[in-house]
Design a protein around this motif. Structure first.
Motif, PDB file in Angstrom:
ATOM      1  N   LEU A  31       0.832  -1.130   0.218  1.00  0.00           N
ATOM      2  CA  LEU A  31      -0.101  -0.012   0.069  1.00  0.00           C
ATOM      3  C   LEU A  31       0.947   1.218  -0.117  1.00  0.00           C
ATOM      4  CD1 LEU A  31      -2.622  -0.945   2.669  1.00  0.00           C
ATOM      5  CD2 LEU A  31      -2.778  -1.344   0.205  1.00  0.00           C
ATOM      6  N   THR A  32       0.319   2.282  -0.644  1.00  0.00           N
ATOM      7  CA  THR A  32       1.147   3.541  -0.759  1.00  0.00           C
ATOM      8  C   THR A  32       0.384   4.682  -0.010  1.00  0.00           C
ATOM      9  OG1 THR A  32       1.897   3.129  -2.930  1.00  0.00           O
ATOM     10  CG2 THR A  32       2.072   5.185  -2.278  1.00  0.00           C
ATOM     11  N   HIS A  33       1.291   5.486   0.851  1.00  0.00           N
ATOM     12  CA  HIS A  33       0.582   6.362   1.568  1.00  0.00           C
ATOM     13  C   HIS A  33       0.299   7.709   0.781  1.00  0.00           C
ATOM     14  CE1 HIS A  33       0.503   9.684   4.622  1.00  0.00           C
ATOM     15  NE2 HIS A  33      -0.287   8.852   4.979  1.00  0.00           N
ATOM     16  N   PHE A  34      -1.324   8.102   0.692  1.00  0.00           N
ATOM     17  CA  PHE A  34      -1.773   8.972  -0.031  1.00  0.00           C
ATOM     18  C   PHE A  34      -1.623  10.382   0.726  1.00  0.00           C
ATOM     19  CE2 PHE A  34      -5.118  11.437  -2.283  1.00  0.00           C
ATOM     20  CZ  PHE A  34      -4.847  11.287  -3.506  1.00  0.00           C
ATOM     21  N   ARG A  35      -0.511  11.112   0.324  1.00  0.00           N
ATOM     22  CA  ARG A  35      -0.211  12.241   1.242  1.00  0.00           C
ATOM     23  C   ARG A  35      -1.035  13.513   1.145  1.00  0.00           C
ATOM     24  NH1 ARG A  35       6.178  11.573   1.586  1.00  0.00           N
ATOM     25  NH2 ARG A  35       6.309   9.281   2.077  1.00  0.00           N
ATOM     26  N   LYS A  36      -2.470  13.384   0.847  1.00  0.00           N
ATOM     27  CA  LYS A  36      -3.272  14.255   0.650  1.00  0.00           C
ATOM     28  C   LYS A  36      -4.445  14.162   1.717  1.00  0.00           C
ATOM     29  CE  LYS A  36      -1.442  17.203  -2.745  1.00  0.00           C
ATOM     30  NZ  LYS A  36      -0.926  18.276  -2.295  1.00  0.00           N
ATOM     31  N   LEU A  37      -4.978  15.186   2.424  1.00  0.00           N
ATOM     32  CA  LEU A  37      -6.098  15.007   2.993  1.00  0.00           C
ATOM     33  C   LEU A  37      -7.255  14.792   2.377  1.00  0.00           C
ATOM     34  CD1 LEU A  37      -6.815  15.035   6.034  1.00  0.00           C
ATOM     35  CD2 LEU A  37      -7.195  17.455   5.772  1.00  0.00           C
ATOM     36  N   ILE A  38      -8.207  13.811   2.320  1.00  0.00           N
ATOM     37  CA  ILE A  38      -9.053  13.736   1.382  1.00  0.00           C
ATOM     38  C   ILE A  38     -10.133  13.092   2.044  1.00  0.00           C
ATOM     39  CG2 ILE A  38      -7.780  13.448  -0.820  1.00  0.00           C
ATOM     40  CD1 ILE A  38      -8.409  10.357  -0.432  1.00  0.00           C
ATOM     41  N   SER A  39     -11.613  13.013   1.612  1.00  0.00           N
ATOM     42  CA  SER A  39     -12.592  12.346   2.152  1.00  0.00           C
ATOM     43  C   SER A  39     -12.882  10.897   1.416  1.00  0.00           C
ATOM     44  CB  SER A  39     -13.943  13.202   1.861  1.00  0.00           C
ATOM     45  OG  SER A  39     -15.164  12.322   2.368  1.00  0.00           O
ATOM     46  N   PHE A  40     -13.102   9.690   2.009  1.00  0.00           N
ATOM     47  CA  PHE A  40     -13.001   8.519   1.381  1.00  0.00           C
ATOM     48  C   PHE A  40     -13.849   7.452   2.341  1.00  0.00           C
ATOM     49  CE2 PHE A  40      -9.565   8.054   4.419  1.00  0.00           C
ATOM     50  CZ  PHE A  40      -9.608   6.919   4.852  1.00  0.00           C
ATOM     51  N   THR A  41     -13.999   6.372   1.463  1.00  0.00           N
ATOM     52  CA  THR A  41     -14.550   5.355   2.242  1.00  0.00           C
ATOM     53  C   THR A  41     -13.499   3.926   2.384  1.00  0.00           C
ATOM     54  OG1 THR A  41     -17.015   5.805   1.431  1.00  0.00           O
ATOM     55  CG2 THR A  41     -16.413   3.640   2.336  1.00  0.00           C
ATOM     56  N   CYS A  42     -13.370   3.597   3.695  1.00  0.00           N
ATOM     57  CA  CYS A  42     -12.397   2.733   3.812  1.00  0.00           C
ATOM     58  C   CYS A  42     -13.081   1.328   3.432  1.00  0.00           C
ATOM     59  CB  CYS A  42     -12.198   2.553   5.281  1.00  0.00           C
ATOM     60  SG  CYS A  42     -10.904   1.209   5.458  1.00  0.00           S
ATOM     61  N   ASP A  43     -12.378   0.584   2.278  1.00  0.00           N
ATOM     62  CA  ASP A  43     -12.816  -0.707   1.838  1.00  0.00           C
ATOM     63  C   ASP A  43     -12.441  -1.829   2.911  1.00  0.00           C
ATOM     64  OD1 ASP A  43     -13.409   0.237  -0.834  1.00  0.00           O
ATOM     65  OD2 ASP A  43     -11.553   0.544  -1.358  1.00  0.00           O
ATOM     66  N   PHE A  44     -11.940  -1.466   3.985  1.00  0.00           N
ATOM     67  CA  PHE A  44     -11.954  -2.637   4.884  1.00  0.00           C
ATOM     68  C   PHE A  44     -12.906  -2.391   6.086  1.00  0.00           C
ATOM     69  CE2 PHE A  44      -9.949  -5.101   8.166  1.00  0.00           C
ATOM     70  CZ  PHE A  44      -9.051  -6.462   7.526  1.00  0.00           C
ATOM     71  N   CYS A  45     -13.170  -1.503   6.494  1.00  0.00           N
ATOM     72  CA  CYS A  45     -14.059  -1.437   7.629  1.00  0.00           C
ATOM     73  C   CYS A  45     -15.596  -0.703   6.982  1.00  0.00           C
ATOM     74  CB  CYS A  45     -13.542  -0.372   8.805  1.00  0.00           C
ATOM     75  SG  CYS A  45     -13.389   1.256   8.411  1.00  0.00           S
ATOM     76  N   GLY A  46     -15.439  -0.239   5.927  1.00  0.00           N
ATOM     77  CA  GLY A  46     -16.831   0.341   5.359  1.00  0.00           C
ATOM     78  C   GLY A  46     -16.968   1.649   5.820  1.00  0.00           C
ATOM     79  N   LYS A  47     -16.079   2.421   6.750  1.00  0.00           N
ATOM     80  CA  LYS A  47     -16.391   3.725   7.420  1.00  0.00           C
ATOM     81  C   LYS A  47     -15.904   4.509   6.668  1.00  0.00           C
ATOM     82  CE  LYS A  47     -16.846   1.756  12.146  1.00  0.00           C
ATOM     83  NZ  LYS A  47     -16.238   1.649  13.185  1.00  0.00           N
ATOM     84  N   GLU A  48     -16.801   5.909   6.249  1.00  0.00           N
ATOM     85  CA  GLU A  48     -16.531   7.001   5.860  1.00  0.00           C
ATOM     86  C   GLU A  48     -15.439   7.732   6.685  1.00  0.00           C
ATOM     87  OE1 GLU A  48     -19.398   9.405   4.526  1.00  0.00           O
ATOM     88  OE2 GLU A  48     -20.262   8.040   3.336  1.00  0.00           O
ATOM     89  N   GLY A  49     -14.343   8.483   6.110  1.00  0.00           N
ATOM     90  CA  GLY A  49     -13.387   9.054   6.572  1.00  0.00           C
ATOM     91  C   GLY A  49     -12.722  10.106   6.024  1.00  0.00           C
ATOM     92  N   MET A  50     -12.077  11.012   6.855  1.00  0.00           N
ATOM     93  CA  MET A  50     -11.218  12.244   6.197  1.00  0.00           C
ATOM     94  C   MET A  50      -9.821  12.118   6.770  1.00  0.00           C
ATOM     95  SD  MET A  50     -11.062  15.094   4.739  1.00  0.00           S
ATOM     96  CE  MET A  50     -12.701  15.483   4.233  1.00  0.00           C
ATOM     97  N   GLY A  51      -8.881  11.924   6.003  1.00  0.00           N
ATOM     98  CA  GLY A  51      -7.667  11.744   6.443  1.00  0.00           C
ATOM     99  C   GLY A  51      -6.509  11.448   5.057  1.00  0.00           C
ATOM    100  N   MET A  52      -5.621  10.837   5.609  1.00  0.00           N
ATOM    101  CA  MET A  52      -4.623  10.474   4.466  1.00  0.00           C
ATOM    102  C   MET A  52      -4.357   8.869   4.397  1.00  0.00           C
ATOM    103  SD  MET A  52      -1.500  13.328   5.282  1.00  0.00           S
ATOM    104  CE  MET A  52      -1.528  15.034   5.155  1.00  0.00           C
ATOM    105  N   PRO A  53      -5.280   8.405   3.692  1.00  0.00           N
ATOM    106  CA  PRO A  53      -5.271   6.680   3.558  1.00  0.00           C
ATOM    107  C   PRO A  53      -4.331   6.113   3.015  1.00  0.00           C
ATOM    108  CG  PRO A  53      -6.686   7.754   2.064  1.00  0.00           C
ATOM    109  CD  PRO A  53      -6.162   8.836   2.824  1.00  0.00           C
ATOM    110  N   TYR A  54      -4.097   4.787   2.985  1.00  0.00           N
ATOM    111  CA  TYR A  54      -3.271   4.189   2.080  1.00  0.00           C
ATOM    112  C   TYR A  54      -3.876   3.625   1.015  1.00  0.00           C
ATOM    113  CZ  TYR A  54       0.428   4.047   5.692  1.00  0.00           C
ATOM    114  OH  TYR A  54       1.119   4.425   6.662  1.00  0.00           O
TER     115      TYR A  54
END
Length: 349
Positions: free
Chosen positions: A122-145
């Protein structure tokens, strides 16, 4: 051994004695073994938190060094971690130039993220974005992988989940599973909180017993088997049991009190009790006969009931009061300890 730490005005004293009832002032998690402490300030730290480097050059924010602070350095204002977007209330690494914050959990993530949760790097995405985690299914705001191969997005916290753990309510280790196979129902019951689980997302699962648990429920600090986790890491296990699994002693009600209140059903009584003096925990005889590990069959309901380990108080279907409950495995029926412990028949003068 003494340690002069930036977070306290006095030297911190190391104690190798197993601790209980202490909370780390660096990460706010419970301390269950050795610790550094200042008795004058009632200040305690895990050795790992006490030994964190004051200055950190981290690949997530490589252009400036990050400085460790006791609390967010914004004059009492709250801040959020720039990676997981959760509030920073305790130790936090900070870059004053960029207003970049990194809590110590995210700072501990190393260079092979996702090794426990995904088959590809996994590559660290170094921008603050809104996304849905494909592992837990929860929406989040942060710097995901991100997985560039299959477009997999994951929270930093989800990327660091252990591949295997053990919960005190199950006899076998639970394995981290991305999703259950198609031949299983899409919605099952978590055996910890007894609520539905969407098996299209990550769960902890025991294939031997067909036992499934939410990610949050399986990793809750009050239920996770710390001895198993320490043994799997090659560490010396500590004595750590919870709920009524610290030993309870049968005795007559406390001599200094005529009445006592059971911590499970909240009923008052003056008879025999099971007591833990260390935890100030009291259990009456009726509630002691009910185990949180067993399925409860009650004459007042047609389906089996399972104890829900959720820390939130929930409403009992029988008396409408709120507390710790048993939940039906097939419908929305709930029963608290008080109602579950009521005798089926009584005599009245």
């Amino acid at each position: 051994m003494e340690l002069q730490h930036f977070s306290d005005d006095h030297p911190l004293i190391f104690s190798a004695v197993t601790a209980s009832g202490f909370t780390c002032d660096g990460c706010n998690e419970s301390i269950k073994s050795s610790r550094y402490s200042c008795r004058k300030c009632d200040f305690d730290l895990h050795p790992s938190c006490a030994e964190l480097p004051r200055e950190l050059q981290h690949p997530i924010h490589s252009k400036h060094p990050l400085i460790l602070h006791k609390t967010p350095p914004y004059d009492g204002k709250t801040c959020t971690c720039s990676v997981c977007n959760l509030p920073c209330k305790w130790f936090v690494y900070n870059c004053t130039h960029c207003k970049f914050n990194l809590d110590i959990k995210c700072a501990s993530l190393r260079f092979i993220p996702g090794a426990e949760t995904h088959d590809h790097p996994l590559t660290h995405f170094r921008k603050l974005i809104s996304f849905t985690c494909d592992f837990c299914g929860k929406e989040g705001m942060g710097m995901p992988y991100l997985c560039g191969i299959c477009g997999f997005w994951v929270h930093c916290t989800c990327a660091s989940l252990p591949r295997m753990l053990k919960h005190i309510r199950h006899k076998h280790p639970l394995n981290l599973t991305y999703s259950l196979k198609d031949n299983y129902s899409k919605h099952r019951l978590c055996q910890v909180c007894v609520k539905k689980v969407d098996t299209n997302y990550g769960v902890y699962y025991c294939s031997s017993c067909d036992y499934v648990a939410h990610l949050d429920c399986a990793t809750d600090e009050n239920g996770i088997d710390e001895n198993f986790m320490q043994e799997s890491k090659g560490e010396e296990p500590t004595d750590n049991t919870h709920f009524t699994n610290t030993p309870l002693t049968l005795e007559l009600s406390r001599p200094q009190f005529r009445w006592y209140r059971c911590h499970a059903c909240q009923f008052q009584s003056n008879g025999f009790i099971y007591n833990c003096h260390k935890c100030d925990f009291v259990l009456d005889v009726s509630c002691s006969l009910i185990s949180e590990l067993d399925t409860l069959t009650h004459i007042g309901h047609e389906h089996p009931l399972i104890f829900s380990s959720t820390t939130n108080d929930e409403e009992c279907s029988a008396c409408n009061s709120k507390g710790r409950i048993f939940r039906c495995t097939k419908c929305e029926f709930t029963l608290d300890f008080g109602c579950a412990a009521l005798p089926h028949t009584v005599k009245y003068k």
